[in-house]
Scaffold this active site. Structure first.
Site, PDB file in Angstrom:
ATOM      1  N   CYS A 111       0.811  -1.232   0.000  1.00  0.00           N
ATOM      2  CA  CYS A 111       0.000   0.000   0.000  1.00  0.00           C
ATOM      3  C   CYS A 111       0.839   1.274   0.000  1.00  0.00           C
ATOM      4  O   CYS A 111       0.339   2.334  -0.371  1.00  0.00           O
ATOM      5  CB  CYS A 111      -0.930   0.027   1.202  1.00  0.00           C
ATOM      6  SG  CYS A 111      -2.094  -1.337   1.228  1.00  0.00           S
ATOM      7  N   HIS A 249      -3.425   7.210   3.752  1.00  0.00           N
ATOM      8  CA  HIS A 249      -3.847   5.917   3.211  1.00  0.00           C
ATOM      9  C   HIS A 249      -5.213   5.594   3.815  1.00  0.00           C
ATOM     10  O   HIS A 249      -5.483   5.944   4.966  1.00  0.00           O
ATOM     11  CB  HIS A 249      -2.814   4.844   3.569  1.00  0.00           C
ATOM     12  CG  HIS A 249      -3.182   3.507   3.017  1.00  0.00           C
ATOM     13  ND1 HIS A 249      -3.487   3.324   1.687  1.00  0.00           N
ATOM     14  CD2 HIS A 249      -3.342   2.295   3.605  1.00  0.00           C
ATOM     15  CE1 HIS A 249      -3.801   2.062   1.490  1.00  0.00           C
ATOM     16  NE2 HIS A 249      -3.716   1.416   2.639  1.00  0.00           N
ATOM     17  N   ASN A 279     -10.083   0.550  -0.031  1.00  0.00           N
ATOM     18  CA  ASN A 279      -8.621   0.580   0.020  1.00  0.00           C
ATOM     19  C   ASN A 279      -8.083   0.170  -1.346  1.00  0.00           C
ATOM     20  O   ASN A 279      -8.205  -0.990  -1.733  1.00  0.00           O
ATOM     21  CB  ASN A 279      -8.160  -0.387   1.123  1.00  0.00           C
ATOM     22  CG  ASN A 279      -6.640  -0.459   1.247  1.00  0.00           C
ATOM     23  OD1 ASN A 279      -5.909   0.137   0.459  1.00  0.00           O
ATOM     24  ND2 ASN A 279      -6.173  -1.203   2.234  1.00  0.00           N
TER      25      ASN A 279
HETATM   26  O1  UT7 Z   1      -3.897  -1.377   3.729  1.00  0.00           O
HETATM   27  C1  UT7 Z   1      -3.361  -1.788   4.944  1.00  0.00           C
HETATM   28  C2  UT7 Z   1      -3.883  -3.104   5.353  1.00  0.00           C
HETATM   29  N1  UT7 Z   1      -5.197  -3.185   5.893  1.00  0.00           N
HETATM   30  C3  UT7 Z   1      -5.607  -2.607   7.058  1.00  0.00           C
HETATM   31  O2  UT7 Z   1      -5.001  -1.741   7.589  1.00  0.00           O
HETATM   32  C4  UT7 Z   1      -6.871  -3.141   7.668  1.00  0.00           C
HETATM   33  C5  UT7 Z   1      -6.778  -3.130   9.179  1.00  0.00           C
HETATM   34  N2  UT7 Z   1      -7.872  -3.803   9.844  1.00  0.00           N
HETATM   35  C6  UT7 Z   1      -9.159  -3.403   9.811  1.00  0.00           C
HETATM   36  O3  UT7 Z   1      -9.474  -2.431   9.139  1.00  0.00           O
HETATM   37  C7  UT7 Z   1     -10.192  -4.123  10.657  1.00  0.00           C
HETATM   38  O4  UT7 Z   1      -9.537  -4.945  11.579  1.00  0.00           O
HETATM   39  C8  UT7 Z   1     -11.166  -4.980   9.788  1.00  0.00           C
HETATM   40  C9  UT7 Z   1     -12.110  -4.079   8.999  1.00  0.00           C
HETATM   41  C10 UT7 Z   1     -10.401  -5.857   8.813  1.00  0.00           C
HETATM   42  C11 UT7 Z   1     -12.024  -5.848  10.687  1.00  0.00           C
HETATM   43  O5  UT7 Z   1     -12.738  -5.041  11.623  1.00  0.00           O
HETATM   44  P1  UT7 Z   1     -12.739  -5.428  13.182  1.00  0.00           P
HETATM   45  O6  UT7 Z   1     -13.593  -4.458  13.856  1.00  0.00           O
HETATM   46  O7  UT7 Z   1     -11.303  -5.533  13.618  1.00  0.00           O
HETATM   47  O8  UT7 Z   1     -13.471  -6.820  13.172  1.00  0.00           O
HETATM   48  P2  UT7 Z   1     -12.927  -8.243  13.667  1.00  0.00           P
HETATM   49  O9  UT7 Z   1     -11.822  -8.734  12.793  1.00  0.00           O
HETATM   50  O10 UT7 Z   1     -12.679  -8.151  15.139  1.00  0.00           O
HETATM   51  O11 UT7 Z   1     -14.198  -9.157  13.447  1.00  0.00           O
HETATM   52  C12 UT7 Z   1     -15.387  -8.975  14.196  1.00  0.00           C
HETATM   53  C13 UT7 Z   1     -16.427  -9.966  13.707  1.00  0.00           C
HETATM   54  C14 UT7 Z   1     -15.903 -11.391  13.618  1.00  0.00           C
HETATM   55  O12 UT7 Z   1     -16.958 -12.263  14.007  1.00  0.00           O
HETATM   56  P3  UT7 Z   1     -16.989 -12.887  15.494  1.00  0.00           P
HETATM   57  O13 UT7 Z   1     -15.725 -13.657  15.621  1.00  0.00           O
HETATM   58  O14 UT7 Z   1     -17.057 -11.718  16.427  1.00  0.00           O
HETATM   59  O15 UT7 Z   1     -18.230 -13.739  15.465  1.00  0.00           O
HETATM   60  C15 UT7 Z   1     -15.627 -11.569  12.153  1.00  0.00           C
HETATM   61  O16 UT7 Z   1     -15.726 -12.927  11.734  1.00  0.00           O
HETATM   62  O17 UT7 Z   1     -16.846  -9.606  12.405  1.00  0.00           O
HETATM   63  C16 UT7 Z   1     -16.741 -10.765  11.551  1.00  0.00           C
HETATM   64  N3  UT7 Z   1     -16.454 -10.304  10.184  1.00  0.00           N
HETATM   65  C17 UT7 Z   1     -17.423  -9.941   9.333  1.00  0.00           C
HETATM   66  N4  UT7 Z   1     -18.762  -9.915   9.461  1.00  0.00           N
HETATM   67  C18 UT7 Z   1     -19.475  -9.477   8.406  1.00  0.00           C
HETATM   68  C19 UT7 Z   1     -15.248 -10.144   9.576  1.00  0.00           C
HETATM   69  N5  UT7 Z   1     -15.416  -9.671   8.332  1.00  0.00           N
HETATM   70  C20 UT7 Z   1     -16.770  -9.552   8.154  1.00  0.00           C
HETATM   71  C21 UT7 Z   1     -17.561  -9.100   7.082  1.00  0.00           C
HETATM   72  N6  UT7 Z   1     -18.899  -9.085   7.253  1.00  0.00           N
HETATM   73  N7  UT7 Z   1     -17.024  -8.682   5.907  1.00  0.00           N
END
Ligand code: UT7
Length: 381
Positions: A111, A249, A279
């Site tokens: 990125c 970013h 992104n």
């Molecule tokens: O470009 C540089 C690289 N990328 C980044 O910098 C991304 C950095 N990370 C993030 O932006 C966030 O961590 C995410 C958007 C990827 C995820 O958000 P989060 O608030 O950290 O969610 P999480 O990973 O803690 O997941 C929460 C829940 C999980 O379910 P359980 O275990 O609580 O039942 C996931 O399985 O949300 C679930 N989940 C989804 N649900 C619906 C994960 N992805 C999805 C989805 N739709 N697309």
């Protein structure tokens, strides 16, 4: 003293728009989840390859600067989705533009590739090695996406933008950059199947599986982008309140809000595109920069802070002083070919065992074989 002034800018966004509701037709996800967790509502899906997107953006940036392609000294192609390993993709842009005397190099720091490329090109201009450079940030992530993985598939989009840097004796352009890499955690953002090393570990080239520890990446992104922002401002002797605009970013709205808070810049001074483009990896910052100047948010002499973070885990922050001109000198007539499919049709074609561009799969770059085939993933060596 020679400076690297930014004299041209141009973007190229593929027209097909993939909404959150489109994603929920094949993934267990919702518009509500994606909007509240990331700030994203839509992203673009390309019907052409990354070289073509980059070429249109570059032609627009050169016209904006009033620079003939034949005068370009160097093309830097910042991307992690280059079309082929050999030849490099910058050479594809060189031939498409007719920039015959330009050197051509690819930079892949995921990125942050555009910004690492900007530092490289500006350094060469400031040292007198070259007089000008075209720096592109471009991604067609959709072809390397694991569309069965909701953790990553909702986050990314395709796009391109380019800038022209030219030697100047005015104190403008790239004033400072801080570069770093949180390499101890490099394994938490990894795409298995892209790169020659995977063949030795039993994964065919092009079978992509994403390792992506979202929460850990989130924490490290906030820490690194904030620290880099503070450091580049200190190095340049600029107080946070002197910054006119932050063009960060855009991986997640919540990351951006946290970085703005740590860097002590109010959100009113942050330029956002995350809601409409998601992104776009290396294309994110340059597309936002172009839209910021086009919409009047950047003015003559504006101080612009650009923090970023990506795979590697590379991080950086750049400080730019805009020059005296905010209007293009000329426009380019270069356009993409029309797209006759919806974004969802393009994605479904990648998901299925089809070539997304309607051609035979033979002859496509191996990395375009994007479908996940359920290959067993060997342990890390
Ligand atoms: O470009 C540089 C690289 N990328 C980044 O910098 C991304 C950095 N990370 C993030 O932006 C966030 O961590 C995410 C958007 C990827 C995820 O958000 P989060 O608030 O950290 O969610 P999480 O990973 O803690 O997941 C929460 C829940 C999980 O379910 P359980 O275990 O609580 O039942 C996931 O399985 O949300 C679930 N989940 C989804 N649900 C619906 C994960 N992805 C999805 C989805 N739709 N697309």
């Amino acid at each position: 003293m020679t400076y690297a002034a930014l004299t041209g800018w141009g973007k190229c966004l593929p027209p097909a728009i993939l909404s959150n509701d489109d994603l929920s037709t094949f993934l267990d996800t919702t518009d509500e989840w994606i909007s509240t967790r990331t700030g994203m509502k839509a992203r673009r899906i390309s019907h052409v390859g990354s070289i073509e997107l980059a070429t249109v953006a570059s032609a627009r940036a050169l016209a904006c600067a009033g620079l003939d392609p034949g005068e370009v000294d160097l093309i830097v192609y910042g991307s992690c989705s280059g079309e082929e390993q050999i030849p490099n993709s910058a050479s594809g842009v060189q031939v498409a533009l007719g920039a015959r005397r330009a050197g051509a190099m690819d930079v892949n720091t995921a990125c942050t590739s555009f910004l690492y490329g900007l530092t490289s090109a500006a350094g060469m201009i400031r040292s007198g090695t070259i007089r000008n450079a075209l720096v592109v940030g471009v991604e067609v992530i959709s072809l390397g996406m694991d569309w069965s993985n909701r953790n990553v598939a909702v986050l990314f989009g395709d796009g391109a933008a380019a800038v022209v840097l030219q030697a100047s004796d005015q104190e403008e352009g790239l004033l400072g950059s801080v570069l770093g890499c949180d390499a101890e955690a490099r394994g938490i953002l990894r795409v298995r199947g892209l790169g020659c090393g995977w063949a030795h570990r039993g994964i065919p080239l092009g079978d992509t599986l994403w390792d992506f520890d979202g929460q850990e990446i989130f924490k490290r992104a906030v820490k690194a982008m904030s620290a880099a922002s503070v450091e580049v401002l200190a190095r340049c002797g600029v107080a946070p309140e002197q910054v006119d605009l932050v063009v960060p970013h855009q991986a997640n709205l919540r990351i951006i809000e946290a970085v703005a808070k740590y860097a002590r810049v109010p959100m009113e001074k942050v330029f956002l595109t995350v809601q409409k483009y998601g992104n776009m990896s290396a294309a994110t910052v340059p597309v936002a920069l172009v839209e910021a100047v086009e919409s009047g948010r950047i003015q003559a002499g504006s101080l612009v802070l650009m923090p970023a973070f990506g795979g590697g885990l590379t991080w950086c922050a750049h400080l730019l002083r805009w020059g005296s001109r905010v209007a293009p000198l000329a426009a380019s007539g270069r356009e993409l070919p029309p797209c006759d499919r919806t974004a969802l049709e393009l994605v479904n074609a990648i998901r299925g065992d089809q070539d997304p561009h309607g051609r035979s799969r033979e002859g496509l770059a191996p990395w375009a074989y994007a479908e996940t085939r359920g290959t067993a993933v060997p342990a890390e060596p």
